[in-house]
Design an enzyme around this catalytic site. Structure first.
Site, short mmCIF file in Angstrom:
data_model
loop_
_atom_site.label_atom_id
_atom_site.label_comp_id
_atom_site.label_asym_id
_atom_site.label_seq_id
_atom_site.Cartn_x
_atom_site.Cartn_y
_atom_site.Cartn_z
CE LYS A 107 0.03 8.71 -14.33
NZ LYS A 107 0.14 8.25 -12.95
N1 GLU Z 1 -2.42 6.03 -11.79
C1 GLU Z 1 -2.02 5.45 -10.55
C2 GLU Z 1 -0.73 6.09 -10.06
O1 GLU Z 1 -0.44 7.22 -10.37
C3 GLU Z 1 -1.99 3.94 -10.62
C4 GLU Z 1 -0.96 3.35 -11.51
C5 GLU Z 1 -1.09 1.83 -11.66
O2 GLU Z 1 -1.86 1.22 -10.96
O3 GLU Z 1 -0.37 1.30 -12.52
O4 GLU Z 1 -0.02 5.54 -9.29
#
Ligand code: GLU
Length: 476
Positions: A107
């Site tokens: 993240k």
């Molecule tokens: N930000 C989204 C999540 O928390 C999508 C992550 C992604 O598609 O890699 O799952």
């Protein structure tokens, strides 16, 4: 302010993890290996804006590399900090394992209020942040693939993809370095609404199991169920819209930054969304139903509560007052570990974040595969499928003529059956399948073991088990 005994977001995720591993048979070494965050990179960089040099702080945290690339969004928000990105990266590991997308967890975040900058400035900042991550291989189609999160969307992903392509001019797979891109930059149909769609599919699957529905003291299906949504951003808006328009749910409450509106007769999601886009808040939309203290609405009467904005909104402070018998966590970490315990004791059924909001990463996976295969889904087989369907229709038409008045094809059948699936239909079908199977995997553990009493622990057990076997396969 969070109460003193309220753990941080990262601690909350670890506490939930611990509750699950206590019921598993893992060696303490492996347990620790899975729990810890492998690395968190902090980047600080300057951008010259309005004649002044401004310094920004950004993070990319890699929780687990049992599979690569690692995957997870990039968020733009003022509250971004190391604890938060690490918690979110850990959740990505478990989420990807649960829905079987072949990624590790990661993240990123940039400490910024995006509303304070115009588009050109944001582009400069985003490109510079991307540059810092790309040169460290923290954005790379084979190693680390970001996506949108709070405060970012298609536009930012297009800038990141372009920045990567400029820095890697011979990488034929450069488009796969980030997902959630606009369609004209290598995106996929259905990605924008994917997380909201996933919430809808998750609820549909939950309501397919009367035994589970009864555990929440509810019955029947989604039709007529009273829903409160906290946060009408991309996820909350799409979830509320689909549930209201396609499943007959009644959206009775909407909570936003500046307050909440409640109407037992039901609210018009589309109109409220338009109002929000224009005015930036709910105030003035329907004064009779408006309450400045939006958080109070979390405790209002409803059947389903959908926290869809950010972490920690249901905490030790308000958990006791929550009346919803069913909560689906569309956001990441909206319920703290302490609140989770209170709610569990009350008998509230919680559909956990790592499952409920996995629609986004699932469709990101499809986009990544599309980028690597360099072809749109359905392009090869669509017309061939139609040709085969045409053979059947021709036969049925022959039968129709032969049987005369005794039988005839339904008028819309021919048109519907003839059409081969396009990309959007395939994406939806893949997402639906993913959400159904992952729910069934969780519920097998929930119902199959005497020591598992809630879906969150069941979800952790399924995903930790998968991560563990992948580490074991590597000889760890
Ligand atoms: N930000 C989204 C999540 O928390 C999508 C992550 C992604 O598609 O890699 O799952």
């Amino acid at each position: 302010m969070a109460p003193k005994n309220e753990p941080s977001f990262r601690e909350s995720v670890d506490l939930m993890f611990n509750r699950a591993v206590a019921l598993m048979d893992l060696s303490p070494g492996l347990e620790e290996k899975i729990r810890v965050c492998n690395a968190t990179y902090t980047v600080r960089f300057g951008v010259r804006l309005r004649g002044k040099l401004e310094t920004f702080v950004g993070y990319r945290s890699v929780h687990s590399e049992h599979m690569e690339p690692v995957k997870g969004g990039i968020r733009f928000a003022t509250g971004v900090n190391q604890d938060e990105v690490e918690a979110l990266a850990a959740l990505m590991t478990y989420k990807c394992a649960l829905v079987e997308t072949p990624f590790g967890g990661s993240k990123g975040g940039l400490c910024i209020d995006p509303r304070k900058y115009d588009e050109q400035e944001l582009e400069l900042i985003t490109r510079r942040f991307a540059y810092e991550l790309i040169k460290r291989d923290l954005i790379n189609p084979a190693q680390n693939v970001p996506a949108p999160d709070m405060g970012t969307g298609e536009r930012e992903m297009a800038w990141i993809a372009d920045q990567y392509a400029r820095m890697n001019t011979t990488d034929i797979n450069s488009r796969a370095c980030v997902t959630g891109k606009p369609l004209n930059s290598g995106g996929i149909k259905g990605r924008v609404e994917a997380t909201g769609r996933g919430v809808q599919f998750a609820l549909r699957e939950f309501f397919r199991h009367p035994e589970d529905v009864a555990k929440a003291g509810l019955s029947g299906d989604l039709d007529g169920k009273r829903v409160i949504v906290q946060g009408l951003g991309n996820v909350g808006y799409h979830a509320a819209k689909f549930l209201a328009e396609e499943d007959g749910a009644k959206i009775v409450g909407i909570i936003e930054r500046d307050g909440g509106i409640y109407d037992p007769e039901g609210l018009h999601v589309e109109r409220i969304h338009e109002w929000l886009q224009k005015h930036g808040g709910l105030k003035g939309y329907a004064d009779t139903h408006f309450n400045k203290d939006g958080a109070r609405l979390l405790e209002a009467e409803c059947d389903i509560l959908i926290p869809a904005a950010m972490e920690g909104v249901i905490s030790l402070k308000n958990a006791k007052g929550i009346r919803a018998p069913l909560i689906i966590e569309a956001a990441n970490g909206p319920i703290t570990a302490g609140a989770d315990e209170i709610l569990r004791h009350k008998g509230t059924v919680i559909i956990p974040d790592m499952y409920a909001n996995a629609g986004g990463v699932t469709v990101s996976y499809f986009e990544w595969v599309k980028n690597l295969s360099h072809i749109r889904f359905g392009r090869m087989q669509r017309r061939q499928e139609e040709a085969r369907h045409r053979m059947l229709i021709d036969e049925l038409e022959r039968l129709d003529r032969y049987l005369g008045d005794a039988w005839s094809m339904r008028p819309d059948f021919k048109e519907k059956y003839l059409r081969g699936a396009d990309e959007l239909e395939l994406v939806r079908s893949g997402l639906d399948d993913t959400m159904r199977i992952a729910y069934q995997n969780m519920r097998e553990v929930w119902h199959g073991r005497d020591d598992v009493h809630d879906l969150r622990v069941a979800a952790y057990i399924v995903s930790i088990g998968r991560v563990a076997s992948s580490y074991k396969a590597k000889g760890l």
